[in-house]
Design a protein around this motif. Structure first.
Motif, PDB file in Angstrom:
ATOM      1  N   PRO A  16      71.894  19.744  77.843  1.00  0.00           N
ATOM      2  CA  PRO A  16      73.243  20.336  78.578  1.00  0.00           C
ATOM      3  C   PRO A  16      72.582  20.911  80.213  1.00  0.00           C
ATOM      4  CG  PRO A  16      71.686  21.898  77.262  1.00  0.00           C
ATOM      5  CD  PRO A  16      71.256  20.354  77.045  1.00  0.00           C
ATOM      6  N   PRO A  17      73.962  20.736  80.446  1.00  0.00           N
ATOM      7  CA  PRO A  17      73.800  21.339  82.038  1.00  0.00           C
ATOM      8  C   PRO A  17      73.163  22.847  82.006  1.00  0.00           C
ATOM      9  CG  PRO A  17      75.770  20.345  81.572  1.00  0.00           C
ATOM     10  CD  PRO A  17      75.178  20.516  80.432  1.00  0.00           C
ATOM     11  N   HIS A  18      72.300  23.203  83.102  1.00  0.00           N
ATOM     12  CA  HIS A  18      71.648  24.368  83.154  1.00  0.00           C
ATOM     13  C   HIS A  18      72.597  25.575  83.135  1.00  0.00           C
ATOM     14  CE1 HIS A  18      68.548  27.039  84.323  1.00  0.00           C
ATOM     15  NE2 HIS A  18      69.318  27.474  85.292  1.00  0.00           N
ATOM     16  N   LYS A  19      73.774  25.548  83.459  1.00  0.00           N
ATOM     17  CA  LYS A  19      74.892  26.848  83.288  1.00  0.00           C
ATOM     18  C   LYS A  19      75.069  26.775  81.673  1.00  0.00           C
ATOM     19  CE  LYS A  19      78.512  27.015  86.049  1.00  0.00           C
ATOM     20  NZ  LYS A  19      79.812  26.927  86.676  1.00  0.00           N
ATOM     21  N   TRP A  20      75.150  25.684  81.072  1.00  0.00           N
ATOM     22  CA  TRP A  20      75.548  25.971  79.611  1.00  0.00           C
ATOM     23  C   TRP A  20      74.013  26.813  78.896  1.00  0.00           C
ATOM     24  CZ3 TRP A  20      77.789  20.798  77.426  1.00  0.00           C
ATOM     25  CH2 TRP A  20      79.015  20.640  78.199  1.00  0.00           C
ATOM     26  N   SER A  21      73.095  26.286  79.153  1.00  0.00           N
ATOM     27  CA  SER A  21      71.753  26.828  78.663  1.00  0.00           C
ATOM     28  C   SER A  21      71.812  28.397  79.252  1.00  0.00           C
ATOM     29  CB  SER A  21      70.598  26.312  79.279  1.00  0.00           C
ATOM     30  OG  SER A  21      70.666  25.030  78.639  1.00  0.00           O
ATOM     31  N   GLU A  22      72.107  28.793  80.321  1.00  0.00           N
ATOM     32  CA  GLU A  22      72.147  30.107  80.793  1.00  0.00           C
ATOM     33  C   GLU A  22      73.041  31.042  80.118  1.00  0.00           C
ATOM     34  OE1 GLU A  22      72.890  29.755  84.958  1.00  0.00           O
ATOM     35  OE2 GLU A  22      71.011  29.702  85.597  1.00  0.00           O
ATOM     36  N   ARG A  23      74.225  30.537  79.603  1.00  0.00           N
ATOM     37  CA  ARG A  23      75.196  31.208  78.830  1.00  0.00           C
ATOM     38  C   ARG A  23      74.666  31.248  77.361  1.00  0.00           C
ATOM     39  NH1 ARG A  23      80.390  29.125  82.292  1.00  0.00           N
ATOM     40  NH2 ARG A  23      80.194  30.449  83.779  1.00  0.00           N
ATOM     41  N   ASP A  24      73.649  30.623  76.893  1.00  0.00           N
ATOM     42  CA  ASP A  24      73.402  30.612  75.543  1.00  0.00           C
ATOM     43  C   ASP A  24      74.428  30.074  74.397  1.00  0.00           C
ATOM     44  OD1 ASP A  24      71.329  31.124  73.775  1.00  0.00           O
ATOM     45  OD2 ASP A  24      72.341  32.975  73.153  1.00  0.00           O
ATOM     46  N   HIS A  25      75.067  28.910  74.960  1.00  0.00           N
ATOM     47  CA  HIS A  25      76.120  28.286  74.235  1.00  0.00           C
ATOM     48  C   HIS A  25      75.216  27.312  73.253  1.00  0.00           C
ATOM     49  CE1 HIS A  25      79.423  28.133  77.630  1.00  0.00           C
ATOM     50  NE2 HIS A  25      79.037  29.188  77.225  1.00  0.00           N
ATOM     51  N   ASN A  26      75.942  27.004  72.106  1.00  0.00           N
ATOM     52  CA  ASN A  26      75.328  26.468  71.184  1.00  0.00           C
ATOM     53  C   ASN A  26      76.347  25.605  70.337  1.00  0.00           C
ATOM     54  OD1 ASN A  26      77.132  28.204  69.581  1.00  0.00           O
ATOM     55  ND2 ASN A  26      75.450  29.240  68.396  1.00  0.00           N
ATOM     56  N   PHE A  75      80.472  26.140  74.226  1.00  0.00           N
ATOM     57  CA  PHE A  75      80.777  27.437  73.981  1.00  0.00           C
ATOM     58  C   PHE A  75      79.809  28.105  72.947  1.00  0.00           C
ATOM     59  CE2 PHE A  75      83.181  25.395  70.560  1.00  0.00           C
ATOM     60  CZ  PHE A  75      83.136  26.379  69.682  1.00  0.00           C
ATOM     61  N   ARG A  76      79.843  29.529  73.035  1.00  0.00           N
ATOM     62  CA  ARG A  76      78.899  30.331  72.060  1.00  0.00           C
ATOM     63  C   ARG A  76      79.457  30.325  70.567  1.00  0.00           C
ATOM     64  NH1 ARG A  76      74.017  30.818  70.459  1.00  0.00           N
ATOM     65  NH2 ARG A  76      73.607  32.683  69.371  1.00  0.00           N
ATOM     66  N   SER A  77      79.451  29.851  69.574  1.00  0.00           N
ATOM     67  CA  SER A  77      80.017  30.027  68.529  1.00  0.00           C
ATOM     68  C   SER A  77      78.996  30.948  67.565  1.00  0.00           C
ATOM     69  CB  SER A  77      79.797  28.503  67.539  1.00  0.00           C
ATOM     70  OG  SER A  77      80.537  28.831  66.364  1.00  0.00           O
ATOM     71  N   THR A  78      80.086  31.742  66.816  1.00  0.00           N
ATOM     72  CA  THR A  78      79.431  32.892  66.195  1.00  0.00           C
ATOM     73  C   THR A  78      79.254  32.555  64.548  1.00  0.00           C
ATOM     74  OG1 THR A  78      81.431  34.013  65.546  1.00  0.00           O
ATOM     75  CG2 THR A  78      80.410  34.773  67.701  1.00  0.00           C
ATOM     76  N   GLU A 116      86.442  30.783  67.793  1.00  0.00           N
ATOM     77  CA  GLU A 116      86.400  30.406  69.325  1.00  0.00           C
ATOM     78  C   GLU A 116      86.780  31.503  70.279  1.00  0.00           C
ATOM     79  OE1 GLU A 116      87.224  25.951  70.446  1.00  0.00           O
ATOM     80  OE2 GLU A 116      88.446  26.454  68.686  1.00  0.00           O
ATOM     81  N   GLU A 117      85.815  32.441  70.525  1.00  0.00           N
ATOM     82  CA  GLU A 117      86.260  33.422  71.342  1.00  0.00           C
ATOM     83  C   GLU A 117      85.209  33.350  72.587  1.00  0.00           C
ATOM     84  OE1 GLU A 117      86.008  36.967  69.158  1.00  0.00           O
ATOM     85  OE2 GLU A 117      87.751  36.431  68.042  1.00  0.00           O
ATOM     86  N   GLY A 118      85.699  33.941  73.711  1.00  0.00           N
ATOM     87  CA  GLY A 118      84.967  33.781  74.977  1.00  0.00           C
ATOM     88  C   GLY A 118      85.014  32.655  75.736  1.00  0.00           C
ATOM     89  N   VAL A 119      84.070  32.325  76.548  1.00  0.00           N
ATOM     90  CA  VAL A 119      84.069  31.591  77.659  1.00  0.00           C
ATOM     91  C   VAL A 119      83.577  30.189  77.077  1.00  0.00           C
ATOM     92  CG1 VAL A 119      82.404  30.701  79.663  1.00  0.00           C
ATOM     93  CG2 VAL A 119      83.028  33.204  79.265  1.00  0.00           C
ATOM     94  N   HIS A 120      84.588  29.112  77.609  1.00  0.00           N
ATOM     95  CA  HIS A 120      84.233  27.778  77.416  1.00  0.00           C
ATOM     96  C   HIS A 120      83.840  27.150  78.777  1.00  0.00           C
ATOM     97  CE1 HIS A 120      85.883  25.973  73.346  1.00  0.00           C
ATOM     98  NE2 HIS A 120      85.772  27.427  73.246  1.00  0.00           N
ATOM     99  N   SER A 121      82.634  26.389  78.804  1.00  0.00           N
ATOM    100  CA  SER A 121      82.066  25.536  79.893  1.00  0.00           C
ATOM    101  C   SER A 121      82.498  24.299  79.786  1.00  0.00           C
ATOM    102  CB  SER A 121      80.951  25.737  80.359  1.00  0.00           C
ATOM    103  OG  SER A 121      80.382  27.137  80.330  1.00  0.00           O
ATOM    104  N   PHE A 122      83.434  23.781  80.826  1.00  0.00           N
ATOM    105  CA  PHE A 122      83.795  22.137  80.623  1.00  0.00           C
ATOM    106  C   PHE A 122      83.095  21.283  81.351  1.00  0.00           C
ATOM    107  CE2 PHE A 122      87.346  24.891  79.386  1.00  0.00           C
ATOM    108  CZ  PHE A 122      87.829  24.324  78.269  1.00  0.00           C
ATOM    109  N   LEU A 123      82.831  20.048  80.746  1.00  0.00           N
ATOM    110  CA  LEU A 123      81.934  19.136  81.728  1.00  0.00           C
ATOM    111  C   LEU A 123      82.841  18.405  82.808  1.00  0.00           C
ATOM    112  CD1 LEU A 123      79.439  17.415  81.539  1.00  0.00           C
ATOM    113  CD2 LEU A 123      80.470  15.708  80.015  1.00  0.00           C
TER     114      LEU A 123
END
Length: 179
Positions: free
Chosen positions: A67-77, A141-144, A149-156
């Motif tokens: 994943p892009p570094h920004k996605w990892s920083e945001r703890d997306h899963n 995004f970070r799934s609970t 689907e709440e919160g930030v989505h990071s797009f490619l």
């Protein structure tokens, strides 16, 4: 005398759904091996008279290993994609109990057509379509555990990233009708 329709014969099953994509570079940059479309969460599907087309929005079963570094920083899963099927015909939909996991299967037919099936607990969708699939709106995004689907989505894609930081409303046709 009426001409009888030629029977559709299944020629072969596809080795991998990604082989049907008209542009898979984005997914290939994220995954060493693109995951199968098995046990995916079907979030929505959009029918459009243009084409006619069906666009599904699904969460892939595994998160990218690159994943892009920004996605990892945001703890997306979770990775979500739109998968678009053009020249859709013979659509049958039976049931739907979200958010059950579903499986996609594809059979290659004559004349560059596919028989597509989406099946899961309480859901059966089948249709024929072009044998060239579109993919787009790749987001992370970070799934609970509850799955909303709440919160930030990071797009490619850069345009999506400039336009959206979360999922747009369902009436946003530039997002849900085009990939």
């Amino acid at each position: 005398m009426a001409k009888s329709q030629e029977p559709r014969s299944t020629i072969i099953m596809t080795n991998h759904w990604a082989d049907l994509l008209n542009a898979k570079r984005g997914l290939e940059s994220l995954y060493d091996v693109i995951p199968p479309l098995e046990s995916v969460r079907l979030r929505s599907f959009h029918l459009s008279w243009r084409g006619p087309t069906i666009t599904t929005r699904v969460d892939l079963p595994t998160y990218p290993n690159n994943p892009p570094h920004k996605w990892s920083e945001r703890d997306h899963n979770t990775l979500q994609i739109h998968l678009q099927f053009l020249a859709m015909d013979e659509l049958v939909i039976r049931g739907w109990i979200p958010p059950s996991p579903v499986d996609f299967s594809f059979s290659i037919l004559d004349r560059r057509r596919l028989l597509t099936r989406i099946t899961g607990a309480g859901l059966e969708v089948s249709f024929t379509c072009s044998d060239s699939l579109g993919v787009g709106h790749i987001s992370s995004f970070r799934s609970t555990t509850s799955g909303p689907e709440e919160g930030v989505h990071s797009f490619l894609q850069p345009l999506d990233a400039r336009m959206f930081s979360s999922l747009p409303e369902t009436y946003e046709s530039t997002y849900y009708e085009r990939i």
